[in-house]
Design a protein around this motif. Structure first.
Motif, mmCIF file in Angstrom:
data_model
loop_
_atom_site.group_PDB
_atom_site.id
_atom_site.type_symbol
_atom_site.label_atom_id
_atom_site.label_comp_id
_atom_site.label_asym_id
_atom_site.label_seq_id
_atom_site.Cartn_x
_atom_site.Cartn_y
_atom_site.Cartn_z
ATOM 1 N N ASP A 79 -9.484 1.155 14.599
ATOM 2 C CA ASP A 79 -8.234 2.071 14.363
ATOM 3 C C ASP A 79 -7.961 1.869 12.683
ATOM 4 N N MET A 80 -7.449 3.103 12.175
ATOM 5 C CA MET A 80 -6.251 2.916 11.417
ATOM 6 C C MET A 80 -4.523 3.262 11.441
ATOM 7 N N LEU A 81 -3.919 3.037 10.376
ATOM 8 C CA LEU A 81 -2.443 3.278 10.937
ATOM 9 C C LEU A 81 -2.476 4.263 9.148
ATOM 10 N N ILE A 82 -2.787 5.360 9.060
ATOM 11 C CA ILE A 82 -2.170 6.690 8.195
ATOM 12 C C ILE A 82 -0.559 6.844 7.942
ATOM 13 N N THR A 83 -0.042 6.845 7.230
ATOM 14 C CA THR A 83 1.160 6.715 6.596
ATOM 15 C C THR A 83 1.251 7.742 5.875
ATOM 16 N N THR A 84 2.579 8.151 5.763
ATOM 17 C CA THR A 84 3.086 8.936 4.328
ATOM 18 C C THR A 84 4.408 8.683 4.060
ATOM 19 N N ASN A 85 4.812 6.810 4.562
ATOM 20 C CA ASN A 85 6.520 6.866 4.827
ATOM 21 C C ASN A 85 7.068 6.011 3.476
ATOM 22 N N PRO A 86 7.553 6.852 2.864
ATOM 23 C CA PRO A 86 7.895 6.178 1.832
ATOM 24 C C PRO A 86 8.292 4.870 1.755
ATOM 25 N N LEU A 87 9.419 3.972 3.052
ATOM 26 C CA LEU A 87 9.447 3.048 2.724
ATOM 27 C C LEU A 87 8.718 2.063 3.326
ATOM 28 N N ASP A 88 7.238 2.436 4.311
ATOM 29 C CA ASP A 88 6.190 2.043 4.343
ATOM 30 C C ASP A 88 5.629 1.307 2.922
ATOM 31 N N ILE A 89 5.494 2.158 2.488
ATOM 32 C CA ILE A 89 4.487 2.568 1.052
ATOM 33 C C ILE A 89 5.368 1.169 -0.032
ATOM 34 N N HIS A 90 6.688 1.633 0.393
ATOM 35 C CA HIS A 90 7.233 0.631 -1.387
ATOM 36 C C HIS A 90 7.341 -0.733 -0.290
ATOM 37 N N HIS A 91 7.606 -1.249 0.794
ATOM 38 C CA HIS A 91 6.919 -2.772 1.455
ATOM 39 C C HIS A 91 5.458 -2.962 1.366
ATOM 40 N N ILE A 92 4.139 -1.930 1.679
ATOM 41 C CA ILE A 92 3.524 -2.597 1.247
ATOM 42 C C ILE A 92 2.989 -3.187 -0.056
ATOM 43 N N LEU A 93 3.386 -1.615 -0.720
ATOM 44 C CA LEU A 93 2.751 -2.085 -2.313
ATOM 45 C C LEU A 93 3.804 -2.918 -3.661
ATOM 46 N N THR A 94 4.915 -2.839 -2.642
ATOM 47 C CA THR A 94 5.765 -3.746 -3.842
ATOM 48 C C THR A 94 6.338 -5.203 -3.226
ATOM 49 N N LYS A 95 7.774 -4.538 -2.284
ATOM 50 C CA LYS A 95 8.515 -6.132 -1.384
ATOM 51 C C LYS A 95 7.525 -7.190 -0.405
ATOM 52 N N ASN A 96 6.238 -6.863 -0.361
ATOM 53 C CA ASN A 96 5.715 -7.491 0.294
ATOM 54 C C ASN A 96 3.947 -7.311 -0.167
ATOM 55 N N PHE A 97 3.941 -7.665 -0.944
ATOM 56 C CA PHE A 97 3.037 -7.637 -2.146
ATOM 57 C C PHE A 97 1.963 -8.125 -1.747
ATOM 58 N N CYS A 98 1.970 -9.522 -1.360
ATOM 59 C CA CYS A 98 1.017 -10.502 -1.150
ATOM 60 C C CYS A 98 0.666 -10.725 0.039
ATOM 61 N N ASN A 99 1.174 -9.924 1.080
ATOM 62 C CA ASN A 99 0.732 -9.886 2.506
ATOM 63 C C ASN A 99 -0.789 -9.191 2.328
ATOM 64 N N TYR A 100 -0.439 -8.492 1.497
ATOM 65 C CA TYR A 100 -1.385 -7.282 1.684
ATOM 66 C C TYR A 100 -2.216 -7.008 0.332
ATOM 67 N N PRO A 101 -3.434 -8.138 -0.435
ATOM 68 C CA PRO A 101 -4.438 -7.840 -1.668
ATOM 69 C C PRO A 101 -5.548 -7.043 -1.051
ATOM 70 N N LYS A 102 -6.323 -6.678 -2.017
ATOM 71 C CA LYS A 102 -7.645 -6.081 -1.289
ATOM 72 C C LYS A 102 -8.347 -6.154 -0.535
ATOM 73 N N GLY A 103 -8.527 -7.703 -0.801
ATOM 74 C CA GLY A 103 -8.931 -8.302 0.183
ATOM 75 C C GLY A 103 -11.381 -8.000 0.566
ATOM 76 N N ASP A 104 -11.615 -8.527 1.106
ATOM 77 C CA ASP A 104 -12.686 -8.665 0.911
ATOM 78 C C ASP A 104 -13.453 -7.207 1.657
ATOM 79 N N ASN A 105 -12.859 -7.046 2.712
ATOM 80 C CA ASN A 105 -13.379 -5.344 3.161
ATOM 81 C C ASN A 105 -13.512 -4.461 1.905
ATOM 82 N N PHE A 106 -12.377 -4.502 1.329
ATOM 83 C CA PHE A 106 -12.062 -3.438 0.015
ATOM 84 C C PHE A 106 -12.946 -3.623 -0.947
ATOM 85 N N ARG A 107 -13.100 -4.690 -0.905
ATOM 86 C CA ARG A 107 -14.319 -5.319 -2.154
ATOM 87 C C ARG A 107 -15.608 -4.549 -1.731
ATOM 88 N N LYS A 108 -15.797 -4.852 -0.179
ATOM 89 C CA LYS A 108 -17.371 -3.794 0.075
ATOM 90 C C LYS A 108 -17.519 -2.387 -0.035
#
Length: 509
Positions: A79-108
């Motif tokens: 399941d995937m949440l696909i978004t274009t919401n600028p506020l969501d993107i700002h939240h994920i990439l900046t405001k709550n950055f530490c909660n969204y690392p690359k992680g093992d899935n990305f590395r695979k």
């Protein structure tokens, strides 16, 4: 294989084809929102649209208001949440950055990049970023980069365009820009010029390997892991392409690395300091930050491959889409040409500095419009470490893959207005005639937040310089009837290239 097995396999294929035809027919009669089928989820819709994945996702997002929950087959946890919401993107990439690392899935998914800057988190990522920033800001680095850039423009790009224009032949401009960028980044990072941008346009297996790997990475996002493992085991499909591309790139990079490291180690200490070499500068900087290499060559391979991907793909992709969209908007081309004559006309016979581009406001606006509609990296994906609530109200947890669709953002009226599909450089020019700035989470062509591309300014300067030289000397016209579509790749290349004719401008034009 006996007759019964052959008939059974044929029957299964026919059933699947019939099923997909029925799905396709039903979807054409209603909304673009895909059906959530029992067991299969929404995967049939993807299978029917793998040839136009970026446009398919964009159409769904437009129809669903900018955010959509895509359901994978029940047994795959896709399941995937696909978004274009600028506020969501700002939240994920900046405001709550530490909660969204690359992680093992990305590395695979991006395993080919190893421990390069794009793949790692935490302390190693911070060191990568500090070292890369330090090297890019080095005065001797900037001088070296300018020298390499001008040399490839004057002795590579312009002679090739001149030859093709004289012959009146069609050519793939995307291929030309890829060769240009590849030669530049190899010379800069590895002190080796592959000379792929030569008059005979030789076949270069390493260029093909990059494209094959990037195509395979895109498919890894939408295929169940069981399918990927089977493809890897049987060495078929995109996973075979990835395996072959990996070997080809390793052979090239390791050969260059070993040669340069041997040359450097055999130099006398005083000579090591005299010549500025990017590779050895990286080694010194990493040691200063206390990096324990383990396998030094492997770590350098990972570091340089990541930077090669960034340097090659951003420049060539932006230039390709820029000249494509410029051909659809001749008035924009005329205005850029006028701006070139106004600010740089007397300097085009010499090697001017890229920092002299500040007054080219209209060119800057045109490039930003190109980045808005055709970002080099069409999407990013994240998985939270801890449950979170996005500004849009969506709840996400460790089982939710979030797709940030940068490609679709440029087509959203809610972000850019009713004229979002129009190419308007004026969108980026203020009332006072200066450059109008937008936050990076609204235009994340070079990512946003702490992981924003450290080479952004360098890349844009290179694109501007090449664009100016090409526009000043030549008029580019796409071949009539040639279909230009985004490739199904992690990088927004053109699926069938950019077939064009090149005409040299006369002094009066």
């Amino acid at each position: 294989m006996d007759l019964f097995q052959s008939l059974a396999i044929l029957s299964l294929h026919l059933i699947l084809m019939l099923f997909l035809i029925l799905i396709n027919k039903s979807q054409r009669q209603r909304s673009v929102i895909p059906t959530d089928w029992p067991i299969l989820g929404m995967i049939p819709g993807v299978l029917l649209n793998t040839h136009r994945l970026h446009e398919y996702v964009t159409a769904i997002l437009i129809d669903s208001g900018g955010t959509f929950m895509w359901k994978g087959p029940w047994f795959t946890k896709m399941d995937m949440l696909i978004t274009t919401n600028p506020l969501d993107i700002h939240h994920i990439l900046t405001k709550n950055f530490c909660n969204y690392p690359k992680g093992d899935n990305f590395r695979k998914i991006f395993d080919i990049l190893g421990d390069g800057i794009f793949n790692v988190d935490g302390e190693l990522w911070e060191i990568h970023r500090k070292v890369t920033t330090s090297v890019l800001k080095h005065a001797r680095f900037h001088s070296l980069w300018q020298t390499i850039l001008w040399n490839k423009v004057e002795k590579g790009l312009l002679p090739v365009l001149e030859s093709i224009s004289k012959q009146g032949k069609e050519m793939d401009l995307q291929d030309i820009f890829e060769r240009f960028s590849f030669d530049n980044i190899c010379k800069l990072l590895l002190d080796h010029d592959p000379k792929s941008l030569s008059l005979d346009l030789p076949y270069i297996p390493y260029l093909k390997a990059f494209s094959d790997a990037e195509e395979a990475i895109l498919h890894r996002h939408v295929k169940p892991s069981s399918v990927l493992k089977l493809q890897q085991l049987l060495r078929v499909g995109n996973e075979k392409k990835m395996s072959d591309a990996w070997k080809t790139l390793d052979q090239f990079i390791y050969n260059c690395l070993n040669q340069k490291l041997n040359e450097y180690n055999n130099m006398k200490c005083e000579h090591q300091e005299e010549k500025f070499v990017v590779l050895t500068t990286f080694i010194r900087k990493f040691k200063e930050y206390g990096v324990s290499f383990g396998d030094t060559t492997k770590f350098l391979r990972d570091t340089l491959l990541s930077l090669m991907v960034a340097g090659k793909d951003s420049t060539s992709t932006i230039l390709s889409w820029f000249f494509y969209i410029l051909a659809q908007n001749p008035k924009v081309e005329d205005k850029i040409l006028e701006e070139i004559h106004t600010h740089l006309d007397l300097k085009l016979g010499e090697s001017w500095k890229t920092n002299e581009l500040g007054e080219m406001v209209y060119l800057h606006g045109a490039l930003n419009e190109c980045l808005r509609l055709f970002p080099p990296l069409p999407f990013n994906h994240k998985i939270p470490l801890q449950p979170d609530i996005l500004p849009s109200g969506h709840r996400v947890d460790q089982t939710t893959k979030i797709i940030l669709s940068f490609y679709s953002m440029g087509k959203m009226k809610s972000i850019w207005g009713e004229d979002c599909m129009e190419f308007k450089p004026e969108r980026w020019i203020s009332k006072q005639g200066g450059i109008k700035h937008e936050p990076s989470y609204k235009l994340p062509a070079f990512n946003s937040g702490p992981r924003i591309c450290v080479g952004k300014d360098m890349s844009l300067s290179q694109v501007k310089m090449v664009a100016i030289m090409v526009i000043y000397h030549y008029h580019i016209e796409p071949v009539e009837g040639h279909l230009v579509l985004p490739a199904d790749s992690m990088v927004l290349q053109m699926k069938h290239g950019l077939k064009v004719r090149v005409t040299k401008r006369t002094a009066t034009s």
